[in-house]
Motif scaffolding. Structure first.
Motif, PDB file in Angstrom:
ATOM      1  N   LYS A   1       0.913  -1.384  -0.072  1.00 53.41           N
ATOM      2  CA  LYS A   1       0.010   0.052  -0.047  1.00 53.41           C
ATOM      3  C   LYS A   1       0.948   1.163   0.036  1.00 53.41           C
ATOM      4  O   LYS A   1       1.655   1.297   0.975  1.00 53.41           O
ATOM      5  N   ILE A   2       0.819   2.028  -0.908  1.00 50.45           N
ATOM      6  CA  ILE A   2       1.684   3.334  -1.246  1.00 50.45           C
ATOM      7  C   ILE A   2       0.922   4.394  -1.472  1.00 50.45           C
ATOM      8  O   ILE A   2      -0.019   4.440  -2.307  1.00 50.45           O
ATOM      9  N   ILE A   3       1.277   5.610  -0.572  1.00 50.54           N
ATOM     10  CA  ILE A   3       0.555   6.817  -1.050  1.00 50.54           C
ATOM     11  C   ILE A   3       1.583   7.904  -1.377  1.00 50.54           C
ATOM     12  O   ILE A   3       2.430   7.939  -1.217  1.00 50.54           O
TER      13      ILE A   3
ATOM     14  N   ASP B   1       2.238   1.338   3.563  1.00 49.89           N
ATOM     15  CA  ASP B   1       3.628   0.536   3.582  1.00 49.89           C
ATOM     16  C   ASP B   1       4.711   1.825   3.589  1.00 49.89           C
ATOM     17  O   ASP B   1       5.622   1.921   3.958  1.00 49.89           O
ATOM     18  N   ILE B   2       4.365   2.495   2.423  1.00 45.55           N
ATOM     19  CA  ILE B   2       5.268   3.667   1.886  1.00 45.55           C
ATOM     20  C   ILE B   2       4.502   4.756   1.687  1.00 45.55           C
ATOM     21  O   ILE B   2       3.506   4.545   0.952  1.00 45.55           O
ATOM     22  N   ALA B   3       5.130   6.109   1.912  1.00 51.87           N
ATOM     23  CA  ALA B   3       4.487   7.232   1.759  1.00 51.87           C
ATOM     24  C   ALA B   3       5.616   8.073   0.877  1.00 51.87           C
ATOM     25  O   ALA B   3       6.645   8.089   1.312  1.00 51.87           O
ATOM     26  N   VAL B   4       5.303   8.514  -0.265  1.00 52.13           N
ATOM     27  CA  VAL B   4       6.316   9.227  -1.240  1.00 52.13           C
ATOM     28  C   VAL B   4       5.702  10.475  -1.348  1.00 52.13           C
ATOM     29  O   VAL B   4       4.613  10.937  -1.823  1.00 52.13           O
ATOM     30  N   VAL B   5       6.755  11.586  -1.049  1.00 54.38           N
ATOM     31  CA  VAL B   5       6.469  13.079  -1.163  1.00 54.38           C
ATOM     32  C   VAL B   5       6.961  13.346  -2.371  1.00 54.38           C
ATOM     33  O   VAL B   5       8.129  13.402  -2.780  1.00 54.38           O
ATOM     34  N   ALA B   6       6.114  13.456  -3.598  1.00 58.40           N
ATOM     35  CA  ALA B   6       6.834  13.531  -5.008  1.00 58.40           C
ATOM     36  C   ALA B   6       6.492  15.050  -5.432  1.00 58.40           C
ATOM     37  O   ALA B   6       6.580  15.440  -6.464  1.00 58.40           O
ATOM     38  N   ILE B   7       6.116  16.132  -4.317  1.00 52.07           N
ATOM     39  CA  ILE B   7       5.736  17.322  -4.755  1.00 52.07           C
ATOM     40  C   ILE B   7       6.883  18.009  -5.449  1.00 52.07           C
ATOM     41  O   ILE B   7       7.985  18.105  -4.757  1.00 52.07           O
TER      42      ILE B   7
ATOM     43  N   THR C   1       6.029  16.587   4.434  1.00 54.31           N
ATOM     44  CA  THR C   1       6.913  15.383   4.950  1.00 54.31           C
ATOM     45  C   THR C   1       6.854  15.449   6.485  1.00 54.31           C
ATOM     46  O   THR C   1       6.828  14.372   6.860  1.00 54.31           O
ATOM     47  N   ALA C   2       6.884  16.625   7.067  1.00 56.87           N
ATOM     48  CA  ALA C   2       6.890  16.664   8.483  1.00 56.87           C
ATOM     49  C   ALA C   2       5.482  16.082   9.002  1.00 56.87           C
ATOM     50  O   ALA C   2       5.540  15.321   9.958  1.00 56.87           O
ATOM     51  N   ILE C   3       4.421  16.222   8.457  1.00 59.74           N
ATOM     52  CA  ILE C   3       3.159  15.814   8.684  1.00 59.74           C
ATOM     53  C   ILE C   3       3.062  14.246   8.598  1.00 59.74           C
ATOM     54  O   ILE C   3       2.939  13.412   9.650  1.00 59.74           O
ATOM     55  N   ILE C   4       3.517  13.800   7.477  1.00 63.67           N
ATOM     56  CA  ILE C   4       3.504  12.425   7.259  1.00 63.67           C
ATOM     57  C   ILE C   4       4.407  11.511   8.346  1.00 63.67           C
ATOM     58  O   ILE C   4       4.152  10.709   8.892  1.00 63.67           O
ATOM     59  N   LYS C   5       5.533  12.132   8.637  1.00 58.97           N
ATOM     60  CA  LYS C   5       6.686  11.599   9.484  1.00 58.97           C
ATOM     61  C   LYS C   5       6.009  11.444  10.708  1.00 58.97           C
ATOM     62  O   LYS C   5       6.358  10.567  11.736  1.00 58.97           O
ATOM     63  N   LYS C   6       5.023  12.375  11.143  1.00 58.79           N
ATOM     64  CA  LYS C   6       4.406  12.448  12.442  1.00 58.79           C
ATOM     65  C   LYS C   6       3.202  11.247  12.654  1.00 58.79           C
ATOM     66  O   LYS C   6       3.119  10.811  13.692  1.00 58.79           O
ATOM     67  N   LEU C   7       2.753  11.258  11.507  1.00 59.66           N
ATOM     68  CA  LEU C   7       1.445  10.496  11.667  1.00 59.66           C
ATOM     69  C   LEU C   7       1.746   8.912  11.370  1.00 59.66           C
ATOM     70  O   LEU C   7       0.925   8.013  11.582  1.00 59.66           O
ATOM     71  N   THR C   8       2.851   8.673  10.568  1.00 60.71           N
ATOM     72  CA  THR C   8       2.799   7.075  10.120  1.00 60.71           C
ATOM     73  C   THR C   8       4.340   6.537  10.656  1.00 60.71           C
ATOM     74  O   THR C   8       5.184   7.256  10.729  1.00 60.71           O
ATOM     75  N   THR C   9       4.236   5.192  10.947  1.00 60.54           N
ATOM     76  CA  THR C   9       5.630   4.518  11.044  1.00 60.54           C
ATOM     77  C   THR C   9       6.063   3.913   9.923  1.00 60.54           C
ATOM     78  O   THR C   9       7.175   3.285   9.957  1.00 60.54           O
ATOM     79  N   GLY C  10       5.537   3.914   8.917  1.00 60.98           N
ATOM     80  CA  GLY C  10       5.920   3.441   7.485  1.00 60.98           C
ATOM     81  C   GLY C  10       6.695   4.295   6.997  1.00 60.98           C
ATOM     82  O   GLY C  10       7.468   5.000   7.486  1.00 60.98           O
ATOM     83  N   LYS C  11       7.536   3.636   6.152  1.00 61.05           N
ATOM     84  CA  LYS C  11       8.607   4.252   5.289  1.00 61.05           C
ATOM     85  C   LYS C  11       8.365   5.489   4.556  1.00 61.05           C
ATOM     86  O   LYS C  11       7.143   5.502   3.817  1.00 61.05           O
ATOM     87  N   VAL C  12       9.042   6.537   4.601  1.00 64.53           N
ATOM     88  CA  VAL C  12       8.813   7.927   3.992  1.00 64.53           C
ATOM     89  C   VAL C  12      10.028   8.061   3.064  1.00 64.53           C
ATOM     90  O   VAL C  12      11.193   8.245   3.330  1.00 64.53           O
ATOM     91  N   ILE C  13       9.687   8.147   1.735  1.00 62.94           N
ATOM     92  CA  ILE C  13      10.523   8.693   0.700  1.00 62.94           C
ATOM     93  C   ILE C  13       9.973  10.175   0.190  1.00 62.94           C
ATOM     94  O   ILE C  13       9.165  10.448  -0.072  1.00 62.94           O
ATOM     95  N   SER C  14      11.109  10.910   0.260  1.00 56.87           N
ATOM     96  CA  SER C  14      10.754  12.583  -0.092  1.00 56.87           C
ATOM     97  C   SER C  14      11.714  12.760  -1.212  1.00 56.87           C
ATOM     98  O   SER C  14      12.870  12.730  -1.301  1.00 56.87           O
ATOM     99  N   ARG C  15      11.056  13.634  -2.155  1.00 57.29           N
ATOM    100  CA  ARG C  15      11.615  14.245  -3.070  1.00 57.29           C
ATOM    101  C   ARG C  15      12.416  15.665  -2.666  1.00 57.29           C
ATOM    102  O   ARG C  15      11.902  16.324  -1.981  1.00 57.29           O
ATOM    103  N   SER C  16      13.732  15.596  -2.970  1.00 59.61           N
ATOM    104  CA  SER C  16      14.526  16.933  -2.740  1.00 59.61           C
ATOM    105  C   SER C  16      14.521  18.018  -3.890  1.00 59.61           C
ATOM    106  O   SER C  16      14.769  17.572  -5.011  1.00 59.61           O
TER     107      SER C  16
END
Length: 228
Positions: free
Chosen positions: A2-4, A66-72, A83-98
């Motif tokens: 499950k990926i957002i 399972d994974i949250a991707v910030v592709a903005i 990214t900060a909100i997701i990091k606060k709300l989930t224990t799943g893996k966070v992948i963020s675009r820089s």
């Protein structure tokens, strides 16, 4: 899985479609309804919301993902807040675009270890293709080593991996071989696809038009490419 994916621009949308095609359940998020509508019938779920509004996350299965991707890719501030909100709300893996070196620093301070730079990575891959004319594709392992798809040198055709002594002569390991194969679809149209032959043995014979997937140093890969 499950990926957002937050952000359905060129990168986010391409990623959502690709992950869906490979069997993942993808939820696509964007505040632009037009972008949401483009993918609504192509991925599991698409939702229009402002990802910088923490209250809006009550409508999302963020804790089950399972994974949250910030592709903005258009708004660095929105990407950081999301990214900060997701990091606060989930224990799943966070992948963020820089989007910049400063963005990198902020993400690292948040504890984000999976940071992607799509434009830089695409540029690097294209650079490798241009500089090494016989490379089909390449994946960097570190600064010195890569896994690369290379066109078979003419002198390799008809010989086995054992005969060629790839490891001792060229300091490369053949991971697998991509071989062209004709495939007919349900309506009778024939297309040519690349089929993975699996793990090759010492007796595997190289055929014309094979693509060799090799692991080794960039210097050694470059040398074998020059043989074409």
């Amino acid at each position: 899985m499950k990926i957002i994916i937050f952000g359905l621009g060129n990168f986010g949308m391409s990623l959502a479609l690709s992950l869906t095609e490979t069997g993942n359940e993808v939820v696509g998020i964007d505040k632009n309804m037009d972008k949401v509508n483009i993918v609504k019938d192509k991925i599991a779920h698409s939702i229009c919301l402002d990802s910088t509004n923490e209250l809006a996350y009550q409508a999302l299965p963020i804790k089950q993902t399972d994974i949250a991707v910030v592709a903005i890719g258009e708004n660095e501030g929105a990407a950081i807040i999301t990214t900060a909100i997701i990091k606060k709300l989930t224990t799943g893996k966070v992948i963020s675009r820089s989007l910049s070196p400063i963005h990198d620093t902020v993400l690292q301070a948040m504890g984000i270890t999976s940071i992607v730079h799509p434009e830089q990575e695409a540029a690097l891959k294209l650079t490798n293709k241009i500089n090494l004319k016989n490379i089909v594709d390449s994946f960097k392992i570190d600064e010195k080593y890569s896994i690369s798809e290379i066109k078979t040198p003419a002198e390799f055709v008809g010989k086995s991996i054992l005969d060629l002594e790839i490891r001792s002569r060229y300091k490369l390991n053949i991971v697998t071989i991509l071989r062209k194969k004709e495939k007919t679809n349900l309506i009778g149209n024939t297309t040519v696809i690349k089929e993975v032959i699996g793990i090759p043995s010492a007796e595997t014979v190289i055929q014309d038009n094979d693509i060799l997937v090799v692991f080794g140093s960039d210097d050694d890969i470059s040398k074998i490419c020059d043989k074409n």
